[in-house]
Scaffold this motif. Structure first.
Motif, PDB file in Angstrom:
ATOM      1  N   UNK A 190       1.336   5.096   1.711  1.00 25.15           N
ATOM      2  CA  UNK A 190       2.698   5.409   1.289  1.00 25.15           C
ATOM      3  C   UNK A 190       3.699   4.832   2.288  1.00 25.15           C
ATOM      4  N   UNK A 191       3.388   5.021   3.566  1.00 28.45           N
ATOM      5  CA  UNK A 191       4.268   4.523   4.620  1.00 28.45           C
ATOM      6  C   UNK A 191       4.230   3.000   4.745  1.00 28.45           C
ATOM      7  N   UNK A 192       3.071   2.421   4.475  1.00 29.39           N
ATOM      8  CA  UNK A 192       2.897   0.965   4.544  1.00 29.39           C
ATOM      9  C   UNK A 192       2.418   0.418   3.217  1.00 29.39           C
ATOM     10  N   UNK A 193       1.980  -0.868   3.217  1.00 27.12           N
ATOM     11  CA  UNK A 193       1.495  -1.487   1.992  1.00 27.12           C
ATOM     12  C   UNK A 193       0.326  -0.692   1.408  1.00 27.12           C
ATOM     13  N   UNK A 194       0.290  -0.524   0.103  1.00 26.93           N
ATOM     14  CA  UNK A 194       1.175  -1.089  -0.931  1.00 26.93           C
ATOM     15  C   UNK A 194       2.396  -0.238  -1.261  1.00 26.93           C
ATOM     16  N   UNK A 195       2.741   0.714  -0.347  1.00 29.59           N
ATOM     17  CA  UNK A 195       3.921   1.583  -0.523  1.00 29.59           C
ATOM     18  C   UNK A 195       3.854   2.378  -1.839  1.00 29.59           C
ATOM     19  N   UNK A 196       2.781   3.125  -1.957  1.00 32.87           N
ATOM     20  CA  UNK A 196       2.570   3.923  -3.172  1.00 32.87           C
ATOM     21  C   UNK A 196       3.668   4.972  -3.337  1.00 32.87           C
ATOM     22  N   UNK A 197       4.216   5.022  -4.526  1.00 33.83           N
ATOM     23  CA  UNK A 197       5.124   6.107  -4.895  1.00 33.83           C
ATOM     24  C   UNK A 197       4.547   6.897  -6.078  1.00 33.83           C
ATOM     25  N   UNK A 198       4.055   6.164  -7.066  1.00 32.23           N
ATOM     26  CA  UNK A 198       3.472   6.809  -8.247  1.00 32.23           C
ATOM     27  C   UNK A 198       1.972   6.542  -8.285  1.00 32.23           C
ATOM     28  N   UNK A 199       1.214   7.574  -8.667  1.00 34.57           N
ATOM     29  CA  UNK A 199      -0.243   7.452  -8.802  1.00 34.57           C
ATOM     30  C   UNK A 199      -0.702   8.296  -9.983  1.00 34.57           C
ATOM     31  N   UNK A 200      -1.608   7.749 -10.776  1.00 31.17           N
ATOM     32  CA  UNK A 200      -2.280   8.512 -11.832  1.00 31.17           C
ATOM     33  C   UNK A 200      -3.739   8.092 -11.859  1.00 31.17           C
ATOM     34  N   UNK A 201      -4.641   9.061 -11.719  1.00 27.87           N
ATOM     35  CA  UNK A 201      -6.065   8.758 -11.697  1.00 27.87           C
ATOM     36  C   UNK A 201      -6.863   9.676 -12.593  1.00 27.87           C
ATOM     37  N   UNK A 202      -7.897   9.120 -13.221  1.00 25.75           N
ATOM     38  CA  UNK A 202      -8.791   9.881 -14.104  1.00 25.75           C
ATOM     39  C   UNK A 202     -10.218   9.733 -13.574  1.00 25.75           C
ATOM     40  N   UNK A 203     -10.952  10.834 -13.361  1.00 29.66           N
ATOM     41  CA  UNK A 203     -12.318  10.734 -12.837  1.00 29.66           C
ATOM     42  C   UNK A 203     -13.234   9.904 -13.737  1.00 29.66           C
ATOM     43  N   UNK A 204     -14.119   9.144 -13.094  1.00 31.57           N
ATOM     44  CA  UNK A 204     -15.161   8.382 -13.781  1.00 31.57           C
ATOM     45  C   UNK A 204     -16.480   9.105 -13.537  1.00 31.57           C
ATOM     46  N   UNK A 205     -17.156   9.497 -14.605  1.00 36.84           N
ATOM     47  CA  UNK A 205     -18.324  10.367 -14.479  1.00 36.84           C
ATOM     48  C   UNK A 205     -19.613   9.671 -14.893  1.00 36.84           C
ATOM     49  N   UNK A 206     -20.702  10.084 -14.231  1.00 43.54           N
ATOM     50  CA  UNK A 206     -22.017   9.590 -14.630  1.00 43.54           C
ATOM     51  C   UNK A 206     -22.551  10.456 -15.770  1.00 43.54           C
ATOM     52  N   UNK A 207     -23.777  10.185 -16.191  1.00 45.50           N
ATOM     53  CA  UNK A 207     -24.334  10.908 -17.340  1.00 45.50           C
ATOM     54  C   UNK A 207     -24.481  12.395 -17.080  1.00 45.50           C
ATOM     55  N   UNK A 208     -24.573  12.788 -15.803  1.00 44.99           N
ATOM     56  CA  UNK A 208     -24.706  14.200 -15.457  1.00 44.99           C
ATOM     57  C   UNK A 208     -23.356  14.878 -15.266  1.00 44.99           C
ATOM     58  N   UNK A 209     -22.274  14.123 -15.453  1.00 42.54           N
ATOM     59  CA  UNK A 209     -20.946  14.698 -15.323  1.00 42.54           C
ATOM     60  C   UNK A 209     -20.375  14.672 -13.924  1.00 42.54           C
ATOM     61  N   UNK A 210     -21.053  14.005 -12.985  1.00 44.60           N
ATOM     62  CA  UNK A 210     -20.560  13.921 -11.605  1.00 44.60           C
ATOM     63  C   UNK A 210     -19.551  12.782 -11.481  1.00 44.60           C
ATOM     64  N   UNK A 211     -18.449  13.052 -10.806  1.00 43.64           N
ATOM     65  CA  UNK A 211     -17.375  12.059 -10.664  1.00 43.64           C
ATOM     66  C   UNK A 211     -17.695  11.097  -9.522  1.00 43.64           C
ATOM     67  N   UNK A 212     -17.976   9.852  -9.864  1.00 44.90           N
ATOM     68  CA  UNK A 212     -18.302   8.846  -8.852  1.00 44.90           C
ATOM     69  C   UNK A 212     -17.042   8.223  -8.251  1.00 44.90           C
ATOM     70  N   UNK A 213     -15.953   8.277  -8.990  1.00 46.79           N
ATOM     71  CA  UNK A 213     -14.697   7.678  -8.542  1.00 46.79           C
ATOM     72  C   UNK A 213     -13.640   7.892  -9.600  1.00 46.79           C
ATOM     73  N   UNK A 214     -12.713   6.947  -9.697  1.00 47.66           N
ATOM     74  CA  UNK A 214     -11.634   7.092 -10.665  1.00 47.66           C
ATOM     75  C   UNK A 214     -11.223   5.737 -11.237  1.00 47.66           C
TER      76      UNK A 214
END
Length: 247
Positions: A190-214
């Motif tokens: 936020x303070x430096x590059x890429x100077x994030x102001x807005x963020x929206x993320x949705x979890x990415x899940x494996x077959x067991x429903x565990x969130x590996x990332x977004x």
């Protein structure tokens, strides 16, 4: 759900189903890799559904294969970034050990770029009007980007990852103005590059429903997502999750 539909298992019963030693199951329960609780007498118990989720991680649900995969992921020879930190500088829940084990088993981290994920981030950026879109995978030490558009960096420290909050939330996670949010205003991204102001993320899940990332989108200006834009991001995240399940 009743005990009849989802029976309670002892560590010994769970070990038989997984094809591993009772002591191994005990270790997985203590680490959080298998959801469990302690009885008043100090014995660990779990539900059949928790064991079923482990069995679903591998084609055919082979108990031996599941046991070997989880044991490798939680053993001392597993890479440190797939071992949970004792005092992480980012939010986690009790399922972090299981999530990291599943991420290692997926073998997605540090793999080459793939058109199927590159298309998804391009579409995510287009449908939300965002300059940056990422497929982000979270190890215990870093946030690594399987696909990215609008950002040169391949990874960041895990402590900087907005996506940790999205994984913990377990649902679409939106920050409309990071500079005004006490959780993120001092973040280096936020303070430096890429100077994030807005963020929206949705979890990415494996077959067991565990969130590996977004799957996430980022803007350098504070903003909101319209309902149709958020739904499109959710739909694309579902597609990305399905692609991850294919290996």
């Amino acid at each position: 759900m009743s005990d009849t539909d989802d029976p309670i298992l002892t560590t010994t019963a769970a070990a038989r189903l997984l094809g591993v030693a009772t002591s191994t199951v005990q270790m997985w329960m203590e680490s959080g890799a298998i959801a469990s609780w302690k009885t008043p007498g100090g014995h660990r118990r779990t539900r059949l559904s928790a064991i079923d989720r482990l069995l679903e991680r591998t084609p055919g649900g082979s108990a031996a294969t599941v046991g070997q995969a989880v044991e490798a992921a939680l053993s001392p020879v597993s890479p440190a970034e797939f071992q949970p930190h004792q005092a992480p500088g980012y939010p986690v829940d009790r399922g972090e050990a299981a999530r990291l084990a599943a991420l290692e088993t997926s073998r997605l981290v540090d793999t080459a770029a793939e058109a199927r994920f590159d298309r998804i981030v391009r579409l995510a950026a287009q449908v939300t009007g965002s300059p940056i879109a990422l497929v982000s995978l979270l190890t215990s030490t870093r946030q690594w980007f399987k696909a990215r558009v609008g950002l040169e960096a391949q990874e960041t420290p895990r402590e900087w990852a907005f996506c940790s909050h999205a994984v913990l939330a377990g649902e679409p996670f939106v920050v409309e103005d990071a500079a005004a949010d006490p959780r993120f205003r001092d973040n280096p991204l936020v303070q430096g590059d890429p100077k994030i102001r807005f963020y929206a993320g949705v979890p990415l899940r494996d077959a067991a429903g565990l969130a590996l990332g977004t799957l996430c989108v980022i803007d350098r200006e504070p903003r909101k997502l319209r309902g149709a834009e958020l739904q499109a991001l959710i739909d694309l995240a579902d597609i990305a999750s399905e692609e991850m399940a294919k290996g």
